[in-house]
Design a protein around this motif. Structure first.
Motif, PDB file in Angstrom:
ATOM      1  N   LYS B 162       4.216  10.617  -0.706  1.00 50.29           N
ATOM      2  CA  LYS B 162       3.616  10.829   0.613  1.00 50.29           C
ATOM      3  C   LYS B 162       3.317   9.484   1.280  1.00 50.29           C
ATOM      4  O   LYS B 162       3.364   9.366   2.492  1.00 50.29           O
ATOM      5  CB  LYS B 162       2.309  11.626   0.475  1.00 50.29           C
ATOM      6  N   VAL B 163       2.982   8.487   0.458  1.00 48.01           N
ATOM      7  CA  VAL B 163       2.682   7.164   1.021  1.00 48.01           C
ATOM      8  C   VAL B 163       3.930   6.582   1.669  1.00 48.01           C
ATOM      9  O   VAL B 163       3.904   6.136   2.813  1.00 48.01           O
ATOM     10  CB  VAL B 163       2.176   6.215  -0.078  1.00 48.01           C
ATOM     11  N   LEU B 164       5.020   6.602   0.916  1.00 49.84           N
ATOM     12  CA  LEU B 164       6.265   6.001   1.408  1.00 49.84           C
ATOM     13  C   LEU B 164       7.441   6.860   0.957  1.00 49.84           C
ATOM     14  O   LEU B 164       8.098   6.542  -0.018  1.00 49.84           O
ATOM     15  CB  LEU B 164       6.406   4.573   0.857  1.00 49.84           C
ATOM     16  N   PRO B 165       7.702   7.982   1.644  1.00 46.77           N
ATOM     17  CA  PRO B 165       8.804   8.832   1.214  1.00 46.77           C
ATOM     18  C   PRO B 165      10.152   8.190   1.520  1.00 46.77           C
ATOM     19  O   PRO B 165      10.224   7.225   2.281  1.00 46.77           O
ATOM     20  CB  PRO B 165       8.592  10.112   2.017  1.00 46.77           C
ATOM     21  N   LYS B 166      11.169   8.746   0.915  1.00 40.93           N
ATOM     22  CA  LYS B 166      12.530   8.269   1.166  1.00 40.93           C
ATOM     23  C   LYS B 166      12.788   8.289   2.668  1.00 40.93           C
ATOM     24  O   LYS B 166      12.531   9.291   3.334  1.00 40.93           O
ATOM     25  CB  LYS B 166      13.495   9.236   0.463  1.00 40.93           C
ATOM     26  N   GLY B 167      13.257   7.195   3.206  1.00 39.69           N
ATOM     27  CA  GLY B 167      13.623   7.190   4.614  1.00 39.69           C
ATOM     28  C   GLY B 167      12.567   6.656   5.553  1.00 39.69           C
ATOM     29  O   GLY B 167      12.806   6.542   6.741  1.00 39.69           O
ATOM     30  N   SER B 168      11.353   6.342   5.059  1.00 33.90           N
ATOM     31  CA  SER B 168      10.377   5.746   5.970  1.00 33.90           C
ATOM     32  C   SER B 168      10.047   4.336   5.506  1.00 33.90           C
ATOM     33  O   SER B 168      10.235   3.989   4.342  1.00 33.90           O
ATOM     34  CB  SER B 168       9.115   6.605   6.064  1.00 33.90           C
ATOM     35  N   PHE B 170       7.014   2.567   6.766  1.00 30.43           N
ATOM     36  CA  PHE B 170       5.608   2.187   6.881  1.00 30.43           C
ATOM     37  C   PHE B 170       4.768   2.990   5.886  1.00 30.43           C
ATOM     38  O   PHE B 170       4.732   4.212   5.955  1.00 30.43           O
ATOM     39  CB  PHE B 170       5.103   2.420   8.306  1.00 30.43           C
ATOM     40  N   PRO B 171       4.073   2.312   4.958  1.00 29.12           N
ATOM     41  CA  PRO B 171       3.268   3.052   3.984  1.00 29.12           C
ATOM     42  C   PRO B 171       1.953   3.531   4.590  1.00 29.12           C
ATOM     43  O   PRO B 171       1.204   2.750   5.157  1.00 29.12           O
ATOM     44  CB  PRO B 171       3.005   2.032   2.880  1.00 29.12           C
ATOM     45  N   ILE B 172       1.701   4.829   4.490  1.00 30.37           N
ATOM     46  CA  ILE B 172       0.453   5.412   4.995  1.00 30.37           C
ATOM     47  C   ILE B 172      -0.486   5.638   3.820  1.00 30.37           C
ATOM     48  O   ILE B 172      -0.059   6.113   2.780  1.00 30.37           O
ATOM     49  CB  ILE B 172       0.753   6.730   5.737  1.00 30.37           C
TER      50      ILE B 172
END
Lengths: 332, 214
Positions: B162-168, B170-172
Motif C-alpha cells: 500500500k505504501v508503494l505498490p507496483k506502478g507508483s 511516491f511512497p504514502i
C-alpha cells in the motif's frame, strides 16, 4: 549538555517535577514487584512504564522549548497527528484509487498546524478543514469517477482527519492564546491541565472499575467499562481538577470543578468512540508505536473529544471573558 | 570499503529514518530474526520497499552480510540503478526463468552462504498485486535443501504494497505489519519443503491482519 533554553512559567515546573516523582515511585513499585516475585511476567508493565517515561520526557521538552523556539509544540503535536492519521488510514478499509487523497490528508496536518500557530488564523483554524479541505478531497475523488465506495471512503477520510488532525491541533492552538490569558502557567499550564486530567481520568476509571466494577455500561463496545468505574472516574477527576487547577489555570473553584467533570465525561466518550472504531475494523491496538500502550490513537483516544472541548471552553470563558453569556447573566 | 561506508551512511541517514518515521512497523516475534549468518530470509514480495524494510529490521552490524537476491533482467543494465543495486544494496543478481546452460544459476548464492552471508529471497519471483500471495518458485527449495544446516526464516510483510505498490513512485505513509515465523531447515526433499514453507507463510499472513484495498 545544558537545558538552559527550557522555561516553565509559574508553577508548571513544580507540577512537571511532581509528575516525574510520581513516575519514579511507580517505576520503583514495578522493580519491587519484580524483586518480590521473580516468576511473574512484568515485561508488559515494564514496557508500559518505559514508554510513559519517554512520553513525559518528550512532552516536557517540547512544551519547555516553546519559549526559546516557537515551532516546538506545533512540531510535537503535528507529529502526534501524523502518527495518529497513519494509524487510522492503516487500519480502515481504503481504495487504491484514493491514493492522491491520502497525500492531501497528510498535507492537511501541515496546514492545520500553521493555522494553529496564531490567533489571527483562528477562523481558518476552525473551519478550513470543512470549507477548503473537504471540497478539495471531493474534487480529487471525483477525478476517477468511481462511485462504488465513494461515501464510505469520503466518510472515513473526514473521520480520520477529525480524530487525528483536528482534535490534537487544539492542544497546539492553546499556545497561540496571549500569555496574559493564563498568568499561572501560560499555554504550558493549560496543556498540562487537560492532558493530565484526560490521562488521569483513564487511569482512575480503570482502577475504580477494577476495584468496584459490576454493572457494565456499554458491553457491546467496551466490555470492561462499568458504571462504577465511570462514576469513580468522574468524582476523582473533578477532585483532581480542584487540586491542580489553581497551579495551572486561571479557573475559579466552580469553573475548575465543572471542567473536571466535563473532561471526565468527554474523556470517557472519546475512549469508547475509538474503541468502537477499532472494534468495527477488527483490530485490538491501532499500532505498536508505543510499546506497552498500543498505538498513538489508543493513547490519545480521550483527548480526541476533550481537547477541542477544553479549548473552546477556555477560549470562550477566559479569552473572550464569557462573551454575552456572562455579561447578560452577570457572573464570572 | 568505500562502498560499504556509503551503504552505512545510506542506512543511517536515509533508509532507517524513512522506514521508522515515514512508514513505521508493527513487528510480531522480532526476537525470531537471525542472530548470525549464514541464513536465508524468505519474504513475500509486494513492493520495492520489501528488501529495504527487511534490511531495516536487522541490526546495523549485519550490513556487511545482507545480500538480497534480485532479478538480473530487472535491476541490471540501467545505469544508476544497476550501480546502486550492486554496490550499495549488494544484490546477488539471478537470472529468472528456466536455466538454459549447464552452469548453476544459484552458484553465487551457494558461494555467499558458504561465506556466512544472509540472503534475502522472494520465492514469488515478482511483486504481484498487493496482499495476494503468488505461487512459490522452486529456487528457494534448491537452495535450502542443498544447505540443510542453514536456517530459513520465513517473514511475512504486509502493508508495504500500500505504501508503494507496483506502478507508483511516491511512497504514502502506512504502517507495515511484519510477522516472523519459526526457523526452518531444508532437511527433506524439495517438494515437501516448498509445501511446508508456503503453508508457514500463509499462517503468518493470517497472523497479521491488514486492510486490503477495496
Amino acid at each position: 549538555m545544558t537545558l538552559a533554553w527550557l522555561s516553565y512559567p509559574g508553577s508548571t515546573s513544580w507540577v512537571l517535577a511532581s509528575i516525574f516523582v510520581g513516575l519514579s515511585v511507580a517505576t520503583l513499585f514495578v522493580i519491587i514487584a519484580h524483586l518480590a516475585d521473580r516468576e511473574r511476567d512484568l515485561r508488559e508493565l515494564w514496557a508500559r512504564m518505559k514508554t510513559w517515561w519517554i512520553i513525559m520526557i518528550v512532552l516536557a521538552l517540547a512544551l519547555g522549548s516553546a519559549e526559546a523556539w516557537r515551532p516546538a509544540p506545533y512540531m510535537f503535536f503535528g507529529f502526534i497527528s501524523f502518527i495518529g492519521l497513519k494509524e487510522f488510514l492503516s487500519m480502515v478499509p481504503t481504495r487504491r484509487v484514493d491514493r492522491p487523497v491520502f497525500v492531501i490528508a497528510y498535507l492537511t496536518i501541515a496546514m492545520q498546524y500553521v493555522w494553529a500557530s496564531s490567533l489571527h488564523y483562528h477562523g481558518l483554524f476552525q473551519m478550513s478543514l470543512f470549507v477548503y479541505v473537504c471540497p478539495l478531497i471531493v474534487v480529487v475523488m471525483l477525478i476517477n469517477q468511481r462511485t462504488e465506495g465513494f461515501l464510505t471512503s469520503l466518510g472515513t477520510m473526514l473521520c480520520g482527519l477529525l480524530i487525528a488532525v483536528y482534535a490534537p491541533s487544539h492542544l497546539a492552538h492553546l499556545f497561540a492564546l496571549p500569555p496574559g490569558a493564563n498568568p499561572q502557567g501560560g499555554a504550558i499550564g493549560l496543556v498540562l491541565y487537560v492532558v493530565l486530567l484526560s490521562q488521569g481520568n483513564d487511569i482512575a476509571q480503570y482502577v475504580w472499575g477494577k476495584c468496584l466494577g459490576r454493572r457494565r455500561i456499554i458491553p457491546l463496545v467496551s466490555p470492561n467499562k462499568t458504571w462504577e468505574g465511570f462514576g469513580g472516574g468522574v468524582v476523582t477527576t473533578t477532585l483532581a481538577s480542584l487540586v491542580i487547577a489553581p497551579y495551572l489555570t486561571p479557573f475559579s473553584i466552580l469553573g475548575s470543578m465543572a471542567l473536571g467533570a466535563i473532561i471526565a465525561v468527554a474523556g470517557f466518550l472519546g475512549d469508547v468512540f475509538i474503541s468502537a472504531i477499532k472494534r468495527d475494523v477488527g483490530v485490538k491496538d491501532a499500532s505498536m508505536f508505543l510499546p506497552g500502550h498500543g498505538g498513538m490513537l489508543d493513547r490519545i483516544d480521550s483527548l480526541t473529544i476533550t481537547a477541542p472541548l477544553f479549548f473552546h471552553l477556555t477560549y470562550y470563558f477566559v479569552y473572550m471573558k464569557g462573551g454575552w453569556v456572562c455579561s447578560t447573566l452577570s457572573f464570572g | 570499503m568505500f562502498y560499504f561506508i556509503l551503504r552505512v551512511i545510506f542506512h543511517i541517514f536515509l533508509l532507517r529514518p524513512f522506514m521508522y518515521v515515514w512508514v513505521g512497523f508493527n513487528v510480531k516475534h522480532i526476537e525470531r530474526l537471525p542472530q548470525k549468518g549464514p541464513a536465508i530470509i524468505v519474504g513475500n514480495h509486494n513492493s520495492h520497499l520489501d528488501t529495504l524494510a527487511l534490511e531495516t529490521l536487522l541490526p546495523l552490524h549485519f550490513l556487511k552480510k545482507i545480500r538480497p537476491v534480485a532479478a538480473a533482467d530487472y535491476f541490471l543494465g540501467k545505469g544508476f540503478l544497476s550501480w546502486f543495486m550492486l554496490r550499495i544494496m549488494r544484490i546477488i543478481p539471478v537470472c529468472r526463468g528456466a536455466s538454459t546452460g549447464t552452469s548453476d544459476p544459484l552458484a553465487t548464492c551457494h558461494e555467499a552462504l558458504k561465506r556466512g552471508h544472509i540472503l534475502i529471497i522472494y520465492p514469488e519471483g515478482s511483486r504481484g498485486s498487493p496482499g495476494k500471495m503468488e505461487e512459490f518458485k522452486k529456487g528457494i527449495a534448491w537452495l535450502a535443501t542443498q544447505h540443510p544446516d542453514v536456517p530459513v526464516y520465513p517473514v511475512c510483510l504486509n502493508g508495504l504494497g500500500k505504501v508503494l505498490p507496483k506502478g507508483s513512485i511516491f511512497p504514502i505513509p502506512f504502517f507495515c505489519d511484519v510477522a516472523v515465523g519459526e526457523t526452518m531447515y531444508g532437511t527433506e526433499d524439495r517438494g515437501s519443503f516448498l509445501c511446508r514453507l508456503e503453508s508457514c507463510m500463509r499462517s503468518l499472513a493470517c497472523e497479521i491482519k491488514v486492510q486490503p484495498w477495496i
